[in-house]
Scaffold this motif. Structure first.
Motif, mmCIF file in Angstrom:
data_model
loop_
_atom_site.group_PDB
_atom_site.id
_atom_site.type_symbol
_atom_site.label_atom_id
_atom_site.label_comp_id
_atom_site.label_asym_id
_atom_site.label_seq_id
_atom_site.Cartn_x
_atom_site.Cartn_y
_atom_site.Cartn_z
ATOM 1 N N SER A 274 -8.738 2.726 -6.001
ATOM 2 C CA SER A 274 -7.406 2.915 -5.424
ATOM 3 C C SER A 274 -6.541 3.779 -6.334
ATOM 4 O O SER A 274 -6.871 4.032 -7.498
ATOM 5 C CB SER A 274 -6.720 1.561 -5.198
ATOM 6 N N ILE A 275 -5.400 4.232 -5.798
ATOM 7 C CA ILE A 275 -4.474 5.026 -6.605
ATOM 8 C C ILE A 275 -3.953 4.208 -7.781
ATOM 9 O O ILE A 275 -3.826 4.719 -8.909
ATOM 10 C CB ILE A 275 -3.299 5.525 -5.739
ATOM 11 N N TRP B 156 8.329 6.706 -11.684
ATOM 12 C CA TRP B 156 7.516 6.469 -12.886
ATOM 13 C C TRP B 156 6.334 7.421 -12.961
ATOM 14 O O TRP B 156 5.803 7.679 -14.049
ATOM 15 C CB TRP B 156 7.050 5.016 -12.931
ATOM 16 N N GLN B 157 5.913 7.948 -11.808
ATOM 17 C CA GLN B 157 4.814 8.924 -11.841
ATOM 18 C C GLN B 157 5.234 10.169 -12.609
ATOM 19 O O GLN B 157 4.407 10.790 -13.289
ATOM 20 C CB GLN B 157 4.392 9.283 -10.409
ATOM 21 N N HIS B 158 6.521 10.532 -12.536
ATOM 22 C CA HIS B 158 6.998 11.682 -13.305
ATOM 23 C C HIS B 158 6.848 11.418 -14.806
ATOM 24 O O HIS B 158 6.492 12.327 -15.570
ATOM 25 C CB HIS B 158 8.469 11.962 -12.983
ATOM 26 N N VAL B 159 7.111 10.192 -15.230
ATOM 27 C CA VAL B 159 6.982 9.851 -16.651
ATOM 28 C C VAL B 159 5.509 9.882 -17.062
ATOM 29 O O VAL B 159 5.166 10.369 -18.149
ATOM 30 C CB VAL B 159 7.597 8.466 -16.924
ATOM 31 N N SER C 129 0.832 -1.214 0.000
ATOM 32 C CA SER C 129 0.000 0.000 0.000
ATOM 33 C C SER C 129 0.863 1.258 0.000
ATOM 34 O O SER C 129 0.510 2.263 -0.629
ATOM 35 C CB SER C 129 -0.933 0.005 1.219
ATOM 36 N N LEU C 130 2.001 1.224 0.689
ATOM 37 C CA LEU C 130 2.888 2.390 0.691
ATOM 38 C C LEU C 130 3.495 2.616 -0.690
ATOM 39 O O LEU C 130 3.676 3.755 -1.123
ATOM 40 C CB LEU C 130 3.989 2.208 1.737
ATOM 41 N N THR C 131 3.802 1.532 -1.396
ATOM 42 C CA THR C 131 4.270 1.679 -2.776
ATOM 43 C C THR C 131 3.162 2.292 -3.626
ATOM 44 O O THR C 131 3.414 3.194 -4.436
ATOM 45 C CB THR C 131 4.689 0.321 -3.356
ATOM 46 N N THR C 132 1.934 1.831 -3.435
ATOM 47 C CA THR C 132 0.796 2.384 -4.162
ATOM 48 C C THR C 132 0.622 3.869 -3.865
ATOM 49 O O THR C 132 0.274 4.659 -4.750
ATOM 50 C CB THR C 132 -0.492 1.629 -3.786
ATOM 51 N N GLU C 133 0.880 4.255 -2.622
ATOM 52 C CA GLU C 133 0.715 5.652 -2.221
ATOM 53 C C GLU C 133 1.927 6.514 -2.582
ATOM 54 O O GLU C 133 2.089 7.617 -2.076
ATOM 55 C CB GLU C 133 0.473 5.728 -0.713
ATOM 56 N N LEU C 134 2.786 6.000 -3.468
ATOM 57 C CA LEU C 134 3.958 6.720 -3.965
ATOM 58 C C LEU C 134 4.968 6.979 -2.857
ATOM 59 O O LEU C 134 5.654 7.996 -2.844
ATOM 60 C CB LEU C 134 3.541 8.053 -4.629
ATOM 61 N N LEU D 208 -1.156 13.937 -7.952
ATOM 62 C CA LEU D 208 -0.270 12.886 -7.456
ATOM 63 C C LEU D 208 1.141 13.420 -7.248
ATOM 64 O O LEU D 208 1.837 13.044 -6.303
ATOM 65 C CB LEU D 208 -0.211 11.715 -8.440
ATOM 66 N N GLY D 209 1.577 14.300 -8.143
ATOM 67 C CA GLY D 209 2.919 14.856 -8.031
ATOM 68 C C GLY D 209 3.137 15.587 -6.717
ATOM 69 O O GLY D 209 4.241 15.575 -6.163
ATOM 70 N N LEU D 210 2.090 16.176 -6.180
ATOM 71 C CA LEU D 210 2.211 16.905 -4.913
ATOM 72 C C LEU D 210 2.431 15.971 -3.729
ATOM 73 O O LEU D 210 2.988 16.374 -2.709
ATOM 74 C CB LEU D 210 0.957 17.762 -4.677
#
Length: 817
Positions: free
Chosen positions: A702-703, A752-755, A483-488, A743-745
């Motif tokens: 979910s995210i 990968w979220q940046h991509v 879940s922490l990985t999911t939450e970035l 999400l970026g915030l």
């Protein structure tokens, strides 16, 4: 000592890269840089400060300055500077002076610590809106401070992991000592069992002799019957208590051998000497034998034994024997049947579990309910909750598992009055955590997991190696880490994954033949892989994905479900290998070895959905490899073939339908991407809209759900834009870009979220002429800022090339193709 060119380079460096005419320079830093450069020039015997000297000294000068500034300060001061005065993404942050002073005081720093750091030009104080605020002296220091912070956090995570492993090793040693004691008890009980069997045989022989004896031998017959009854009672005790105790420590081989000796005795006994208690004890032995064989991956033997036990017990009930003991035994037998069906990925497993719980409910919920009935009932309910979780009935599963926890708490779960109730409380909470996370209730899941972990830890202190408590902590920590990985927050997830891995390895060492434990260890290693992959440490992530496949290979004999899981994870691992350019490794993973082929053949003999889908998944991997190679035509052909294979499967029940839709959605997305790359935009639109429908059917709360849907929508918008439908493309991409910005915030390390944000901004730029330049510039900066390992992948290079082409005035897609 310096030319105009070198002087300008020094000023640009101190100004953080700005051109000289726009530079804002901190004089103290400029002085520092010049002094350090001159010292280096003198040390090297040079006549002047050259450009190469400036270029080679950047990092060293600032790093030395930073280290000297903090050298005499407590470590906590460094932590405050790095965590409070720098944002997560590496930019300067200003904080109220009062807050910094309080933090320094709490850290044990000297009263003048802040003034010292200001005098050393590391920090500065400015007054803003009548509030004095503290910040780093200049942006040029941000990179050095961020590097120091990253190294510190990595070191702290490694130290925390080492502490967890040390604690787990201590716990394992205690478990081994407990296991030695358990084996001693087992030896004594086996001797008792042998004696009991001997007494029973003596009773049988004596009974026969008594039948043939004269009237004066009647007393001998009575003694013989009494001896046999006592032996039967002892066997019943051993079945119900000793085997249950062995179960708690997972000794599958000992359980199977002991149960088999009871079964052999039962089958040799003539029918006229089998009363209700004899039949029930024989059935219980078959149930325990089936449990052990199922965990060892011997499903045919487990199924046969469980079916025979249930048949015997149902026969007793038809004959009027409806005691609590017989009803409890029957429910346990049906639960084992459900477990075997679950291994075979048979949707009837839920029906069997519900039936077992329904049998026990009247016994366990009445005013005079026995502990044995309640214990069996919560065991059955946990199974029902597990099946409901697998069927994606999350709210229903939470209610079922809440009932387990209420009963367990009433029976002293927290005080360990009954250790099995404490273990069931932790186990029920473990599955609640998974359901809460699926519903997006992450904070509630974390609180529940910490509560159950505390109960399980308390139990393990008293009973080291207690398998159900270990399993509960394993499931909880695996889910919380994921879940922490999911939450970035992938770096933070490693702490939970490390604990889950330590627990899993301890369980494997205690019981190496347990296929469930082997499978769960693979899931833990997959969680590590996901975290490292998100952090941009691709090769470390791939190494963990490979370990996942090794773990799952040891579990595939456990049934069709495990075969399907191994193939699905293998497809993911192959995709990761392809993404880093290791196409040979990807193909090797997709090609099943001899053991995997045998498991696939066994699954195919039973037929059903799992085997069909397991045979279809490698084609998805082949399509991914072709896409990563840049062969869009081959990728489209293979993705279409994979979709056709999956479309030919026939799922039954919630779990099968969700896995089917998820897998079909992946192949349909690959088809749509390949069609975009090949320039077939209308076909791509149809494929990608279908992929959206399939992905939404799996979940959209979910995210991870939202990110998957965003990735599909980005490609859909791209196809629409390339097809000249700007308005439709803009309506599709704008919500994605808005979501990715949000999400970026909150991103705390998912590269990968940046991509994904860059891809959305690029696509938005294609259909938003008035903001095109700004969006493309932002997208280009995001792609350029990811780790080098990621920049080398086809996925990142594709978007980078398209962005550059668009910035230079080209359409982008042609260059990317």
């Amino acid at each position: 000592l310096v030319t105009e060119e070198v002087a300008a380079a020094i000023v640009r460096f101190v100004a953080g890269g700005a051109e000289v005419e726009h530079a804002e320079v901190e004089p103290s830093l400029l002085s520092l840089i010049c002094r350090e450069l001159n010292d280096t020039r003198i040390a090297q015997g040079r006549a002047e400060i050259s450009l190469d000297l400036v270029a080679g000294s950047h990092a060293t000068i600032l790093t030395n300055f930073y280290e000297r500034a903090l050298a005499d300060q407590p470590p906590a001061v460094r932590r405050i500077v790095e965590d409070e005065l720098l944002t997560d993404s590496g930019f300067r942050e200003n904080v109220a002076e009062e807050r910094i002073r309080q933090a320094f005081a709490a850290a044990g720093a000297a009263p003048d610590a802040l003034a010292t750091l200001v005098n050393r030009r590391l920090l500065r104080i400015e007054e803003r809106l009548d509030v004095r605020r503290v910040e780093l002296t200049h942006d040029v220091l941000c990179g050095v401070v961020k590097t120091s912070r990253d190294l510190r956090k990595e070191r702290e995570a490694r130290e925390a992991t080492e502490r967890l492993l040390a604690e787990q090793r201590e716990r394992e040693l205690a478990a081994r000592r407990a296991l030695v004691r358990a084996r001693q008890v087992a030896s004594i009980c086996v001797v008792l069992a042998v004696g009991a069997v001997g007494a029973a045989i003596f009773g049988f022989v004596s009974t026969r002799r008594a039948e043939r004896a004269e009237r004066d031998a009647q007393q001998t017959r009575a003694v013989a019957l009494q001896a046999r009854a006592q032996a039967e009672h002892l066997l019943g005790y051993l079945s119900d208590n000793f085997v249950r105790e062995l179960e708690s420590f997972g000794r599958l081989g000992v359980i199977a051998d002991f149960a088999q000796s009871q079964i052999d005795y039962f089958r040799k006994l003539p029918p006229d000497l089998k009363d209700a208690e004899t039949v029930r004890n024989g059935a219980l032995a078959m149930i325990y034998y089936a449990k052990a064989e199922r965990l060892a991956g011997h499903l045919d033997a487990a199924r046969k034994s469980a079916d025979e036990a249930v048949g015997l017990l149902e026969g007793l009930r038809r004959g009027g024997e409806r005691s609590d003991a017989t009803t409890i035994a029957l429910a346990e037998g049906i639960t084992v049947q459900a477990m075997v069906l679950d291994n075979e990925f048979d949707p009837r497993a839920t029906q069997y579990s519900v039936r077992a719980a329904a049998l026990l409910r009247p016994l366990a919920t009445g005013p005079r309910a026995s502990l044995a009935a309640q214990r069996a009932y919560v065991d059955a309910l946990v199974r029902v909750g597990f099946e409901q979780t697998n069927d994606f009935h999350h709210t229903l599963a939470l209610a079922t598992l809440d009932e387990v926890k209420r009963i367990a708490l009433a029976d002293g779960a927290r005080t360990l009055a009954h250790v099995d109730m404490a273990a069931q409380y932790a186990e029920a909470t473990a599955w609640q955590v998974e359901n809460l996370l699926a519903l997006g209730r992450n904070a509630e899941a974390l609180r529940a997991g910490e509560d159950a972990d505390a109960v399980a830890d308390k139990l393990l202190e008293q009973r080291p190696g207690y398998r159900l408590a270990l399993h509960a902590t394993q499931v909880i920590d695996t889910n919380l880490g994921s879940s922490l990985t999911t939450e970035l927050r992938p770096q933070e997830s490693l702490r939970f994954q490390a604990r889950a891995e330590a627990t899993s390895l301890a369980m494997v060492r205690l019981d190496p033949s347990n296929t469930i434990t082997r499978n769960n260890l693979g899931v833990v290693h997959s969680g590590f892989g996901d975290a490292y992959w998100a952090m941009g440490r691709l090769r470390t992530g791939v190494a963990y994905y490979d370990r996942t496949i090794t773990d799952l290979n040891a579990a595939i004999k456990g049934g069709a479900q495990f075969v399907l899981l191994q193939r699905l994870f293998a497809s993911t691992a192959a995709m990761r290998h392809a993404q880093i350019g290791d196409f040979a490794g990807a193909k090797a993973i997709l090609a099943p070895n001899a053991e995997e082929r045998a498991a696939l053949d066994r699954a195919a003999r039973h037929g059903g959905f799992a085997a069909a889908l397991a045979f279809a998944t490698p084609t998805v991997g082949d399509a991914e490899i072709a896409l990563e190679r840049g062969d869009s035509a081959a990728a489209a052909r293979l993705a279409a073939a994979a979709s056709a294979k999956m479309g030919a499967t026939h799922p039954t029940g919630g779990t099968q339908q969700s896995i089917h839709d998820s897998s079909l959605g992946v192949s349909t997305l690959l088809l749509g991407q390949a069609q975009v790359l090949h320039g077939d935009f209308r076909a791509a639109e149809a494929s990608l809209r279908n992929a959206l429908v399939l992905r939404k059917s799996v979940g959209d709360s979910s995210i991870d759900d939202q990110r998957d849907l965003g990735r599909i929508s980005t490609w859909l918008a791209l196809a629409l834009a390339r097809d000249g439908r700007a308005a439709d493309a803009r309506a599709t991409i704008e919500p994605v870009a808005k979501f990715q910005r949000s999400l970026g915030l909150r991103n705390r390390g998912d590269e990968w979220q940046h991509v994904e944000l860059a891809a959305a901004l690029y696509t938005e730029a294609l259909v938003t002429p008035d903001r095109r330049g700004r969006l493309l510039h932002e997208a280009g900066a995001l792609v350029a800022g990811v780790p080098a390992e990621m920049r080398a992948t086809w996925d990142v290079r594709l978007w980078r090339d398209w962005i550059r082409a668009a910035e230079s005035g080209g359409r982008g897609a042609a260059a990317g193709r």
